[in-house]
Design a protein around this motif. Structure first.
Motif, PDB file in Angstrom:
ATOM      1  N   ASN A  26      -6.459  -1.401  -7.077  1.00  0.00           N
ATOM      2  CA  ASN A  26      -6.583  -0.178  -6.471  1.00  0.00           C
ATOM      3  C   ASN A  26      -7.666  -0.111  -5.517  1.00  0.00           C
ATOM      4  N   SER A  27      -8.067  -1.115  -4.971  1.00  0.00           N
ATOM      5  CA  SER A  27      -9.357  -1.228  -4.276  1.00  0.00           C
ATOM      6  C   SER A  27      -9.021  -1.024  -2.827  1.00  0.00           C
ATOM      7  N   ARG A  28     -10.112  -0.473  -2.029  1.00  0.00           N
ATOM      8  CA  ARG A  28      -9.845  -0.419  -0.661  1.00  0.00           C
ATOM      9  C   ARG A  28      -9.401  -1.563   0.223  1.00  0.00           C
ATOM     10  N   LEU A  29     -10.005  -2.792  -0.247  1.00  0.00           N
ATOM     11  CA  LEU A  29      -9.651  -3.967   0.339  1.00  0.00           C
ATOM     12  C   LEU A  29      -8.320  -4.204   0.349  1.00  0.00           C
ATOM     13  N   LYS A  30      -7.514  -4.135  -1.112  1.00  0.00           N
ATOM     14  CA  LYS A  30      -6.073  -4.458  -1.319  1.00  0.00           C
ATOM     15  C   LYS A  30      -5.351  -3.624  -0.308  1.00  0.00           C
ATOM     16  N   GLN A  31      -5.654  -2.283  -0.123  1.00  0.00           N
ATOM     17  CA  GLN A  31      -4.829  -1.492   0.490  1.00  0.00           C
ATOM     18  C   GLN A  31      -4.998  -1.819   2.037  1.00  0.00           C
ATOM     19  N   LEU A  32      -6.183  -2.410   2.567  1.00  0.00           N
ATOM     20  CA  LEU A  32      -6.166  -2.762   3.934  1.00  0.00           C
ATOM     21  C   LEU A  32      -5.297  -3.884   4.183  1.00  0.00           C
ATOM     22  N   LEU A  33      -5.272  -5.058   3.132  1.00  0.00           N
ATOM     23  CA  LEU A  33      -4.676  -6.239   3.344  1.00  0.00           C
ATOM     24  C   LEU A  33      -3.061  -6.064   3.212  1.00  0.00           C
ATOM     25  N   LEU A  34      -2.624  -5.134   2.439  1.00  0.00           N
ATOM     26  CA  LEU A  34      -1.362  -4.755   2.263  1.00  0.00           C
ATOM     27  C   LEU A  34      -0.641  -4.200   3.586  1.00  0.00           C
ATOM     28  N   THR A  35      -1.579  -3.311   4.295  1.00  0.00           N
ATOM     29  CA  THR A  35      -1.176  -2.572   5.633  1.00  0.00           C
ATOM     30  C   THR A  35      -1.356  -3.650   6.678  1.00  0.00           C
ATOM     31  N   LEU A  36      -2.080  -4.551   6.748  1.00  0.00           N
ATOM     32  CA  LEU A  36      -2.111  -5.843   7.570  1.00  0.00           C
ATOM     33  C   LEU A  36      -0.763  -6.592   7.452  1.00  0.00           C
ATOM     34  N   LYS A  37      -0.427  -6.838   6.274  1.00  0.00           N
ATOM     35  CA  LYS A  37       0.671  -7.782   5.937  1.00  0.00           C
ATOM     36  C   LYS A  37       1.989  -7.177   6.457  1.00  0.00           C
ATOM     37  N   SER A  38       2.253  -5.671   6.242  1.00  0.00           N
ATOM     38  CA  SER A  38       3.309  -5.051   6.697  1.00  0.00           C
ATOM     39  C   SER A  38       3.506  -5.094   8.133  1.00  0.00           C
ATOM     40  N   GLN A  39       2.598  -5.456   8.850  1.00  0.00           N
ATOM     41  CA  GLN A  39       2.312  -5.311  10.249  1.00  0.00           C
ATOM     42  C   GLN A  39       2.462  -6.770  10.851  1.00  0.00           C
ATOM     43  N   GLY A  40       2.120  -7.680  10.270  1.00  0.00           N
ATOM     44  CA  GLY A  40       2.192  -8.943  10.698  1.00  0.00           C
ATOM     45  C   GLY A  40       3.132 -10.032  10.439  1.00  0.00           C
ATOM     46  N   GLU A  41       2.978 -11.198  10.654  1.00  0.00           N
ATOM     47  CA  GLU A  41       3.797 -12.135  10.212  1.00  0.00           C
ATOM     48  C   GLU A  41       3.487 -12.799   8.777  1.00  0.00           C
ATOM     49  N   ALA A  42       4.484 -13.024   8.066  1.00  0.00           N
ATOM     50  CA  ALA A  42       4.328 -13.232   6.761  1.00  0.00           C
ATOM     51  C   ALA A  42       3.668 -14.627   6.619  1.00  0.00           C
ATOM     52  N   GLU A  43       3.658 -15.615   7.322  1.00  0.00           N
ATOM     53  CA  GLU A  43       2.912 -16.883   7.175  1.00  0.00           C
ATOM     54  C   GLU A  43       1.792 -17.281   8.094  1.00  0.00           C
ATOM     55  N   GLY A  44       1.521 -16.261   9.054  1.00  0.00           N
ATOM     56  CA  GLY A  44       0.495 -16.283  10.007  1.00  0.00           C
ATOM     57  C   GLY A  44      -0.845 -16.134   9.955  1.00  0.00           C
ATOM     58  N   LEU A  45      -1.835 -15.826  10.730  1.00  0.00           N
ATOM     59  CA  LEU A  45      -3.189 -15.619  10.566  1.00  0.00           C
ATOM     60  C   LEU A  45      -3.141 -14.419  10.444  1.00  0.00           C
ATOM     61  N   ILE A  46      -4.164 -13.621   9.526  1.00  0.00           N
ATOM     62  CA  ILE A  46      -4.589 -12.552   9.225  1.00  0.00           C
ATOM     63  C   ILE A  46      -4.927 -11.711  10.138  1.00  0.00           C
ATOM     64  N   PHE A  47      -5.790 -12.230  10.935  1.00  0.00           N
ATOM     65  CA  PHE A  47      -6.500 -11.634  12.048  1.00  0.00           C
ATOM     66  C   PHE A  47      -6.494 -12.848  13.299  1.00  0.00           C
ATOM     67  N   SER A  48      -5.257 -12.134  14.024  1.00  0.00           N
ATOM     68  CA  SER A  48      -4.983 -13.225  15.207  1.00  0.00           C
ATOM     69  C   SER A  48      -5.359 -12.416  16.698  1.00  0.00           C
TER      70      SER A  48
END
Length: 480
Positions: free
Chosen positions: A352-374
């Motif tokens: 339930n960390s702040r980091l996991k919530q950040l990553l889940l939000t980014l994943k829902s907005q980006g490509e499944a296999e691409g760069l996390i920060f592009s």
């Protein structure tokens, strides 16, 4: 009783000091030769030859050694039965060429006068060294340090911002031969950061070329050794002075040197950290606002800035709650390489960390296999872009009347400082030190937690204890 004969000196050609420089005094048996070369009688006095103009100083022990070696070589040739074949009247063979005797020998047509092949130049030596060096150092280091920083200094290239190109000096050291007597004075005039490092590499380049038989003469001495080029201790004023990089005047904190940044372990406090993240999220600049997740990621993981750029979603395991840091992005080459330490690190985060919530939000907005920060068109972000958003930038434009006007664009952190919302400036790299400092203090009494932090950030528990936690105030020792 047999009387022992007095030991003869190793060399009859004496080396002595003369008004701060060195000189050679020849025995009288050599007078006929010198009288012919000089075109006048010595009147029974020994020939004295000053060699100060060739860079021989009476204050340098190494110069005394070199002069002694030359004296021995001269005497060996002059006293040899076939001296006419061995002795070089131009004196170039003895690293004393270029003077009046080079011309006199041609006029007098003395026996033994030969055209001595000139020694290689500093540029030729450096190019040969680079061919080998590129095979043993990391590509980014080779391009940034050896091909750019050092080569620009050697070839006298200065960046002309106005014309957007390099301009070359009239007499760079690359054109000088490595036995040139003026080389020492020219090296002392070099203006480049990490100068002692450059001198060290030039010395290694000389040794490399000598070992490969690339020098013209085996008696040529290494002109880059000794303490004559050593840099003085850096003062506080020098440390925080503005610097010129590629022809642009920049502040000390804008110089990106990862080694220095790694050792500068100052950190923001928790309140300042959250103020910076919020400022990026609420920035009116779309580019700055788009970088907000990356800035927060830096603060929540303590990764090195270049390690976030090549991260893909394949590096994140949501089932095991971990991030795999195995690569970084070269600053100048823009190529993916291994991490600074060459190791693969696993960074664990809470369910339930702040980091996991950040990553889940980014994943829902980006490509499944691409760069996390592009960046643009899905390509890697750049350190320059992050730096401009963090500290700001300036551009100069030419107006219609021919005058130049400079426009300043403040960065997010610069604005926060001006508004008095944070105490002072620290670079983007200090997001790493902020994470380690805050997390280490929060887990100071848990050795396992400290070990986990050290492993996740590519550090050691000893470094965390010594440089991030320090000695707690109020700690007392139990008397024994």
């Amino acid at each position: 009783m047999k009387v022992q004969s007095k030991a003869q000196p190793a060399c009859d050609i004496a080396v002595y000091a003369d008004k701060g420089s060195l000189a050679l005094r020849f025995p009288k048996r050599h007078n006929p030769l010198w009288e012919q070369l000089d075109g006048k009688s010595l009147k029974g006095k020994p020939k004295c030859l000053g060699i100060g103009k060739y860079g021989f100083s009476a204050d340098e022990p190494e110069d005394w050694k070199r002069a002694t070696q030359i004296a021995i070589a001269l005497e060996a040739d002059l006293d040899h039965p076939e001296w006419e074949k061995l002795f070089d009247p131009t004196l170039a063979k003895y690293s004393l060429g270029g003077g009046k005797y080079a011309k006199l020998a041609e006029v007098l047509q003395l026996p033994g006068t030969v055209q001595v092949e000139p020694e290689i130049t500093v540029g030729q030596m450096w190019e040969a060294y680079l061919e080998w060096k590129k095979t043993v150092v990391e590509e980014t280091t080779f391009k940034d340090v050896f091909c750019t920083m050092f080569s620009n200094a050697i070839y006298g290239r200065k960046w002309d911002k106005k014309n957007n190109k390099y301009k070359e000096l009239d007499t760079p050291i690359s054109t000088l031969r490595i036995d040139d007597s003026t080389l020492g004075s020219q090296i002392s005039l070099l203006s480049t950061c990490r100068k002692s490092y450059l001198i060290s590499e030039l010395s290694k380049a000389f040794d490399f070329c000598k070992s490969k038989g690339l020098l013209t003469s085996l008696t040529t001495n290494n002109p880059f050794v000794g303490d004559k080029y050593s840099s003085p201790a850096v003062t506080t004023q020098q440390k925080y002075a503005s610097r010129i990089v590629d022809g642009v005047l920049i502040q000390w904190h804008e110089v990106q040197d990862e080694k220095e940044l790694e050792n500068d372990r100052r950190a923001f406090n928790k309140i300042e950290r959250d103020i910076i993240i919020k400022a990026f999220c609420e920035s009116s600049n779309k580019t700055y606002k788009a970088l907000a997740p990356l800035i927060e990621f830096y603060f929540l993981t303590g990764c090195r800035t270049s390690e976030a750029f090549p991260l893909t979603w394949k590096d994140v395991d949501f089932e095991r709650n971990l991030i795999r840091f195995s690569k970084s992005l070269g600053y100048s080459t823009r190529k993916v390489k291994e991490t600074k330490t060459g190791e693969i690190r696993l960074f664990y985060f809470g369910e339930n960390s702040r980091l996991k919530q950040l990553l889940l939000t980014l994943k829902s907005q980006g490509e499944a296999e691409g760069l996390i920060f592009s960046g643009f068109r899905g390509k890697h972000l750049t350190r320059d872009l992050v730096s401009r958003a963090w500290v700001g930038s300036s551009t100069t434009s030419t107006l219609a009347d021919g005058t130049e006007k400079t426009y300043h664009y403040p960065g997010v952190v610069t604005q926060l400082i001006e508004q008095g919302l944070i105490s002072g400036y620290l670079s983007p790299y200090h997001t790493r030190h902020t994470y380690i400092t805050l997390t280490a203090h929060a887990n100071a009494h848990d050795n396992n937690a400290l070990l986990l932090i050290a492993s996740a950030c590519g550090n050691s528990v000893d470094v965390i204890l010594r440089h991030y936690l320090g000695v707690a105030e109020g700690t007392t020792l139990v008397e024994v």
